[in-house]
Design a protein around this motif. Structure first.
Motif, short mmCIF file in Angstrom:
data_model
loop_
_atom_site.label_atom_id
_atom_site.label_comp_id
_atom_site.label_asym_id
_atom_site.label_seq_id
_atom_site.Cartn_x
_atom_site.Cartn_y
_atom_site.Cartn_z
N MET A 171 0.83 -1.05 -0.16
CA MET A 171 0.17 -0.25 0.13
C MET A 171 1.04 1.16 0.00
N SER A 172 0.49 2.19 -0.71
CA SER A 172 1.25 3.51 -0.80
C SER A 172 0.12 4.88 -0.86
N PHE A 173 0.74 5.90 -0.87
CA PHE A 173 -0.35 7.14 -1.06
C PHE A 173 0.45 8.07 -1.45
N THR A 174 -0.20 9.23 -2.27
CA THR A 174 0.36 10.57 -2.72
C THR A 174 -0.70 11.57 -2.01
N ASN A 175 -0.03 12.69 -1.95
CA ASN A 175 -1.03 13.83 -1.65
C ASN A 175 -1.54 14.34 -2.94
N ARG A 176 -2.50 14.28 -3.52
CA ARG A 176 -2.98 14.77 -4.71
C ARG A 176 -3.24 16.47 -4.72
N SER A 177 -3.73 16.87 -3.64
CA SER A 177 -4.10 18.32 -3.75
C SER A 177 -4.34 18.77 -2.35
N ILE A 178 -4.00 20.12 -1.97
CA ILE A 178 -4.16 20.82 -0.83
C ILE A 178 -5.13 22.16 -0.97
N TYR A 179 -6.27 22.20 -0.18
CA TYR A 179 -6.90 23.29 -0.11
C TYR A 179 -6.50 23.98 1.04
N ALA A 180 -5.61 25.11 0.68
CA ALA A 180 -4.83 25.70 1.72
C ALA A 180 -5.75 26.73 2.63
N THR A 181 -5.29 26.81 3.97
CA THR A 181 -5.81 27.85 4.79
C THR A 181 -5.57 29.09 4.36
N LEU A 182 -6.63 30.10 4.76
CA LEU A 182 -6.37 31.41 4.54
C LEU A 182 -5.62 32.15 5.61
N PRO A 183 -4.96 33.37 5.30
CA PRO A 183 -4.33 33.97 6.47
C PRO A 183 -5.11 34.21 7.59
N ARG A 184 -4.54 34.04 8.83
CA ARG A 184 -5.08 34.18 10.14
C ARG A 184 -5.08 35.64 10.44
N THR A 185 -6.24 36.31 10.25
CA THR A 185 -6.37 37.95 10.84
C THR A 185 -6.71 38.36 11.97
N GLN A 186 -6.39 39.26 12.53
CA GLN A 186 -6.77 39.78 13.73
C GLN A 186 -7.36 41.44 13.65
N GLY A 231 -7.80 19.33 9.02
CA GLY A 231 -7.00 19.35 10.24
C GLY A 231 -7.34 20.77 11.22
N GLN A 232 -6.75 20.53 12.20
CA GLN A 232 -6.76 21.89 12.96
C GLN A 232 -5.73 23.12 12.53
N ASP A 233 -5.17 22.80 11.39
CA ASP A 233 -4.61 23.63 10.72
C ASP A 233 -5.11 24.38 9.89
N SER A 234 -6.45 24.05 9.55
CA SER A 234 -7.49 24.69 8.67
C SER A 234 -7.11 24.21 7.26
N ASN A 235 -6.44 23.19 7.04
CA ASN A 235 -6.36 22.85 5.65
C ASN A 235 -6.92 21.60 5.23
N ILE A 236 -7.40 21.46 4.31
CA ILE A 236 -8.20 20.28 3.73
C ILE A 236 -7.07 19.47 2.62
N LYS A 237 -6.88 18.34 2.66
CA LYS A 237 -5.97 17.59 1.90
C LYS A 237 -6.64 16.29 1.35
N ILE A 238 -6.30 16.16 -0.13
CA ILE A 238 -6.91 15.05 -0.61
C ILE A 238 -5.83 13.94 -0.83
N TRP A 239 -5.90 12.81 -0.68
CA TRP A 239 -4.91 11.64 -0.64
C TRP A 239 -5.32 10.49 -1.83
N ASP A 240 -4.33 10.12 -2.68
CA ASP A 240 -4.65 8.96 -3.47
C ASP A 240 -3.98 7.70 -2.98
N ILE A 241 -4.63 6.53 -2.60
CA ILE A 241 -4.37 5.53 -1.85
C ILE A 241 -4.08 4.52 -2.84
N VAL A 242 -3.13 3.97 -2.93
CA VAL A 242 -2.94 2.59 -3.92
C VAL A 242 -2.76 1.23 -2.77
N PHE A 243 -3.76 0.41 -2.98
CA PHE A 243 -3.58 -0.79 -2.20
C PHE A 243 -2.85 -2.12 -2.85
#
Length: 599
Positions: A1-16, A587-599
Motif C-alpha cells: 500500500m502507498s499514498f500520494t498527496n493529490r492536492s491541498i486546499y490551503a488555509t487562509l491568512p489568520r487575521t486579527q 485538520g486543526q491547521d485549517s487545511n483540507i488535503k486529498i490523498w490518493d491511496i494505492v492498495f
C-alpha cells in the motif's frame, strides 16, 4: 500500500482586528506568502489552488519574506525566533535559526544583497535588530522608538537605509552598516502601520491609523507630500509599490483599497470591497501584474485595475480549525465547517464558496448529508439545513435542550442527533422525539439497512446499541472501551461497526456486535478523533491527535498504511472517502488535503 498527496486546499491568512497582516512576494513573481498558526503558506499567484506549506515553527508564525534572490525564505514567530530555509527543494532544508530578541516579531526585511536581515516587533529588551543572515552577527540596533515597531523595510540599493513604522506615531530612519538612528519623522498622529521603499530606493511611503499616507525622499528624508486629505476614511494597514515604482496600492480599515499615482499623489482607482466589518482590508501586495488584498475575513482579493467595481477573483476558505466534514452522496462535493461553512466542487476544480444565508452563531460540531440536504449541528445548541443545490442555509432552525455533538442520517428521511443529555429524531424540520441519556453522547451512526442505532458515550466509555422502532429507542446491547468514545461508523454494507476512543484504539465489531477479529487496531499514539469507511466497506480510515492517518483493511487486519504527519503539527479533525482509493482529511491547521491511496 502507498499514498500520494493529490492536492491541498490551503488555509487562509489568520487575521486579527486592528492588526496589519504581512504578505510576502516572490521576487520571480510566481508565488506569494502568508502565515497562519504554525504554518507558512506558499501559494501560486496564477493558480492559488497550488499551495505548499512549511510547518517547522514551534509557536504561531507572524510573517515571512523571500530573500531578493528567491532562494530562501525567512519566517518569524511569536517567540522571537527567525528561521531561514531553502525554497528550491520540497523538503525546505533549514539554513539557519536565530533569536534576535524574545517577543513577537511583527515584520522583517532582507537587504538587497541577501546578506542582512532586519526584524522588528515587540521584544522584551528591544523593538528591532539587524544581523547577518549567514552568521547571526549583529550589524546594528534599531533603537530610539518608545513603542513597538509594526513594520520595517530595507532600501533596495546602496547606501543602505532602514525605515521603521512604530506605535509611537513616528517613522524611524537608520543608516549603516552598522545601523544606527538617523532621524524620526513625526507627521503621523496615530500608530504608523506600514512603511515601504519604492523599487528604485529613492522614495518611501508610510501609512498609519490616522488614515494618512505620506511620501518621503530618501536623500534628505524630506516630505514630498501627503496622499489625499486624508488618504482613507479608516486606518491604513498596508502599502505596496507597483514594480515600476510609479504607483502605490494601499489597504484600509474603511473596507477599501486605492491605487495612487506616485508623482501626482492623486487616486487612480478605488476598490470598495464590501460594507461588513469583515471586509476591512488588512494587507495588500502588488506582485507583477497582480494586485492582492486581504480582508479581515481572511479572503484574498485579486483586484482588477480595469474594473474596480468587483475583484477578478476571491480566494475563500477557512482560517480557523476545521471541525466538521460531509461528502455529498455523489462524491462530487465536499462540505467543510469551522465557525463558517464552505463547499468545494471537486468536478470543477477551483469552484468553492461560502454557504450563503444565516448560519450558526458558533462553531459547527458535526455535519452529514443525504441526497437533498446537508445537516449541521453547532455549539449554539441548534441544527440547521443546507440546500445541496443552492448551497444556502434554509431559514428553519431546530433548537435542542442540550448541546448537539453528532448527527447522522437514518432511514426514511429521519435525522438522528446525539446530544449531551438526549438522543433526538428530527423529521420535516421539527424535533419529533427526545430520548434522555445519562452518559454524554459524543457520536452517533445509523445502520444502513436495519433499525439499529449506535451511540457513543464519553462518561461511561461505552458504545450503546439501540433498536429504533418508529420513534421508540430500546437498548439492545453495550460494548465497553477503555476511553471515551470519539467516533462511530457502520460500514456501508452494514457488516461492521467501527468505534474509536480516546485510548487510541479502534474496535471493529461484526453484525452480532462481537469483535470482528482478535487483532487490535491500536497503532495510533494518541486519541483517535475520527473514522470513515470506503464505499466498498473493505477499508477504514482513521485520523488522530498524533497528526497521522491510518488506512486499515478488514480483509487483512494485520496490514495497515500509515500517512505520517498528514497534517504536520496539527491533529486530524475529520476524514472521509471520496471513492475506494481517495481520502479527504481536515485538520486543526485549517487545511483540507486529498490523498490518493494505492492498495
Amino acid at each position: 500500500m502507498s499514498f500520494t498527496n493529490r492536492s491541498i486546499y490551503a488555509t487562509l491568512p489568520r487575521t486579527q482586528r486592528g492588526m496589519p497582516l504581512v504578505l510576502g512576494g516572490d521576487p520571480k513573481g510566481k508565488n506569494f506568502l502568508y502565515t497562519n498558526g504554525h504554518s507558512v503558506i506558499i501559494r501560486d499567484i496564477e493558480n492559488p489552488l497550488i499551495a505548499d506549506i512549511y510547518t517547522e515553527h514551534c509557536t504561531q508564525t507572524t510573517c515571512a519574506k523571500y530573500s531578493p534572490s528567491g532562494y530562501y525564505i525567512a519566517s518569524a514567530d511569536q517567540s522571537g525566533k527567525l528561521r531561514i530555509w531553502d525554497t528550491t527543494q520540497k523538503e525546505h532544508i533549514l539554513k539557519n535559526e536565530y533569536q534576535p530578541f524574545v517577543g513577537v516579531i511583527k515584520d522583517l526585511s532582507w537587504s538587497p544583497d541577501n546578506q542582512r536581515i532586519c526584524v522588528v516587533g515587540e521584544g522584551r529588551e528591544r523593538f528591532g535588530h539587524v544581523f547577518m543572515a549567514d552568521t547571526g552577527t549583529s550589524v546594528g540596533e534599531i533603537a530610539g522608538h518608545s513603542g513597538l515597531i509594526n513594520s520595517c523595510d530595507f532600501r533596495p540599493k546602496r547606501p543602505f537605509r532602514i525605515v521603521t513604522a512604530s506605535e509611537d506615531n513616528s517613522v524611524g530612519v537608520y543608516v549603516g552598516p552598522p545601523f544606527k538612528s538617523e532621524t524620526y519623522l513625526t507627521d503621523h498622529t496615530r500608530f504608523v502601520q506600514c512603511v515601504r521603499f519604492s523599487p528604485d530606493g529613492d522614495l518611501f511611503a508610510s501609512g498609519g491609523f490616522d488614515g494618512k499616507m505620506f511620501l518621503y525622499k530618501c536623500e534628505d528624508y524630506s516630505k514630498v507630500g501627503e496622499f489625499g486629505d486624508p488618504a482613507h476614511g479608516g486606518g491604513v494597514y498596508a502599502v505596496s509599490w507597483s514594480p515600476d515604482g510609479k504607483k502605490i496600492l494601499s489597504a484600509s480599515g474603511d473596507k477599501s483599497c486605492k491605487v495612487w499615482d506616485a508623482s501626482t499623489m492623486e487616486v487612480i482607482s478605488q476598490f470598495q470591497l464590501g460594507n461588513d466589518i469583515m471586509d476591512q482590508q488588512v494587507s495588500c501586495l502588488w506582485q507583477g501584474q497582480h494586485l492582492l488584498s486581504v480582508s479581515l475575513s481572511g479572503f484574498i482579493n485579486y483586484l482588477d485595475l480595469n474594473d474596480p467595481s468587483k475583484p477578478l477573483r476571491i480566494v475563500k476558505g477557512h482560517n480557523k480549525s476545521i471541525t466538521a466534514l460531509a461528502i455529498s452522496p455523489d462524491k462530487n462535493q465536499v462540505f467543510t465547517a469551522s465557525h463558517d461553512t464552505m463547499y468545494w466542487d471537486l468536478e470543477n476544480t477551483g469552484i468553492h464558496d461560502r454557504i450563503k444565508g444565516v448560519g450558526h452563531s458558533n462553531q459547527v460540531q458535526n455535519m452529514t448529508s443525504n441526497s437533498e440536504y446537508i445537516y449541521t449541528c453547532s455549539l449554539d445548541d441548534t441544527m440547521k439545513f443546507i440546500d445541496r443545490q443552492d448551497h444556502q442555509y434554509l431559514p428553519e432552525t431546530i433548537k435542542f435542550d442540550s448541546q448537539p455533538r453528532s448527527i447522522a442520517c437514518g432511514k426514511n428521511g429521519a435525522v438522528l442527533v446525539a446530544c449531551l443529555n438526549e438522543i433526538c429524531i428530527v423529521e420535516s424540520y421539527a424535533k419529533t422525539t427526545s430520548f434522555p441519556i445519562d452518559y454524554e453522547g459524543t457520536s452517533i451512526s445509523a445502520h444502513p439497512t436495519e433499525s439499529d442505532v449506535a451511540v457513543g458515550g464519553a462518561k461511561d466509555m461505552k458504545v450503546h446499541i439501540y433498536l429504533l422502532n418508529g420513534s421508540t429507542f430500546s437498548l439492545k446491547t453495550t460494548m465497553e472501551h477503555r476511553g471515551a468514545i470519539t467516533d462511530l461508523a457502520y460500514s456501508p454494507d452494514g457488516v461492521y461497526l467501527a468505534a474509536s476512543d480516546s485510548n487510541r484504539k479502534i474496535m471493529l465489531y461484526n453484525d452480532k456486535y462481537e469483535l470482528a477479529h482478535t487483532h487490535e487496531w491500536g497503532f495510533h499514539t494518541a486519541r483517535v478523533n475520527c473514522v470513515a469507511w470506503s464505499p466498498n466497506s473493505l477499508f477504514l480510515a482513521s485520523g488522530s491527535l498524533d497528526t497521522n492517518i491510518i488506512i486499515w483493511s478488514t480483509q487483512n487486519p494485520t496490514k495497515h498504511l500509515t500517512i505520517k504527519n498528514a497534517h504536520p503539527q496539527s491533529q486530524i479533525t475529520k476524514i472521509g472517502f471520496l471513492d475506494n482509493n481517495v481520502v479527504v482529511s481536515t485538520g486543526q491547521d485549517s487545511n483540507i488535503k486529498i490523498w490518493d491511496i494505492v492498495f
